[in-house]
Design an enzyme around this catalytic site. Structure first.
Site, PDB file in Angstrom:
ATOM      1  CG  HIS A  76     -37.412  37.737  49.696  1.00  0.00           C
ATOM      2  ND1 HIS A  76     -36.938  37.328  48.307  1.00  0.00           N
ATOM      3  CD2 HIS A  76     -36.619  36.785  50.560  1.00  0.00           C
ATOM      4  CE1 HIS A  76     -36.107  36.406  48.165  1.00  0.00           C
ATOM      5  NE2 HIS A  76     -36.065  35.815  49.610  1.00  0.00           N
ATOM      6  CB  SER A  77     -33.565  39.333  49.130  1.00  0.00           C
ATOM      7  OG  SER A  77     -32.431  39.458  48.628  1.00  0.00           O
ATOM      8  CE1 TYR A  78     -32.951  47.450  46.262  1.00  0.00           C
ATOM      9  CE2 TYR A  78     -35.320  46.664  45.579  1.00  0.00           C
ATOM     10  CZ  TYR A  78     -34.355  48.005  45.795  1.00  0.00           C
ATOM     11  OH  TYR A  78     -34.805  49.085  45.571  1.00  0.00           O
ATOM     12  N   GLY A  80     -35.792  44.283  51.977  1.00  0.00           N
ATOM     13  CA  GLY A  80     -35.475  44.871  53.501  1.00  0.00           C
ATOM     14  C   GLY A  80     -35.079  46.299  53.324  1.00  0.00           C
ATOM     15  CG  HIS A 203     -32.293  34.285  49.090  1.00  0.00           C
ATOM     16  ND1 HIS A 203     -32.056  35.043  50.302  1.00  0.00           N
ATOM     17  CD2 HIS A 203     -32.367  35.155  48.001  1.00  0.00           C
ATOM     18  CE1 HIS A 203     -32.294  36.433  49.834  1.00  0.00           C
ATOM     19  NE2 HIS A 203     -32.355  36.648  48.658  1.00  0.00           N
TER      20      HIS A 203
END
Length: 224
Positions: A76-78, A80, A203
């Protein structure tokens, strides 16, 4: 049954996947929700010496210690950034990558150069020691400062992830304002070798649309 390894975004721990983890396990899958070094219940281990490479090793260490094969890495988010590095370092352990409203880096990319000026302003809101970024006010009360070096360090890759059998992008279509991931989603939904989904949530899809996210993850491990 699949082996899921779940990687949270900035400031969060593996607890943020609680509902999704329960759902995957109810379907018979093995699930490892990870908390990265220097965060949440592991915040005592950093953040001064913690960088992106530390977090990549967190994941590859679990893959090796648990002898996980054909893993589905979910970031998720960072996260990745982390799953990309882990898939590059441990090609024999990883079958699929799922990016949940996340960065999709290439060799030499850092979080800093992939995000917008708005996110960079957040990254500069550091704690008094100067080595960690403060959680945003609306984050879960369990969120902790995030190691700054992990956002600045470029990702080093040896290959192009051609060995990954399935790559999925899950886009959060319900941001309150422009999403920094819109261009990523629009690019990947047209790119061969990728499957892209748009979910109606903010998000933090694990909180806003956990059942939709769960269905998407289950679909990602269905036979082609």
């Amino acid at each position: 049954m699949a082996n899921f390894v779940l990687i949270p975004g900035m400031c969060h721990g593996g607890w943020c996947f609680e509902e999704v983890t329960e759902g995957l396990r109810a379907h018979g899958h093995t699930v490892h929700p990870l908390t990265l070094t220097g965060l949440s219940e592991r915040s005592h281990l950093g953040p001064g010496a913690v960088n992106l490479e530390t977090h990549v090793r967190d994941v590859t260490g679990v893959l090796e210690a648990e002898n996980i094969r054909d893993a589905v890495l979910v970031g998720h988010s960072y996260g990745g950034m982390v799953i990309t590095g882990a898939a590059d370092r441990a090609p024999g352990h990883v079958a699929s990558l799922v990016y949940v409203d996340a960065m999709v880096p290439g060799h030499g990319d850092s979080c800093w150069n992939l995000v917008t000026d708005q996110e960079r302003r957040w990254y500069m809101d550091v704690v008094d020691s100067g080595d960690a970024v403060r959680p945003l006010p609306f984050f879960d009360a369990r969120a902790t400062p995030h190691p700054l070096a992990s956002l600045l360090q470029p990702l080093q890759m040896a290959g192009d992830l051609a060995h990954i059998r399935r790559k999925v992008y899950v886009y959060a279509a319900g941001w309150d304002g422009p999403s920094p991931f819109t261009s990523v989603y629009e690019r990947l939904r047209e790119e061969p070798g990728w499957t892209a989904h748009a979910l109606a949530g903010g998000h933090n899809l694990m909180r806003d649309a956990p059942q939709d996210l769960l269905k998407t993850l289950l679909d990602a491990v269905e036979p082609d």
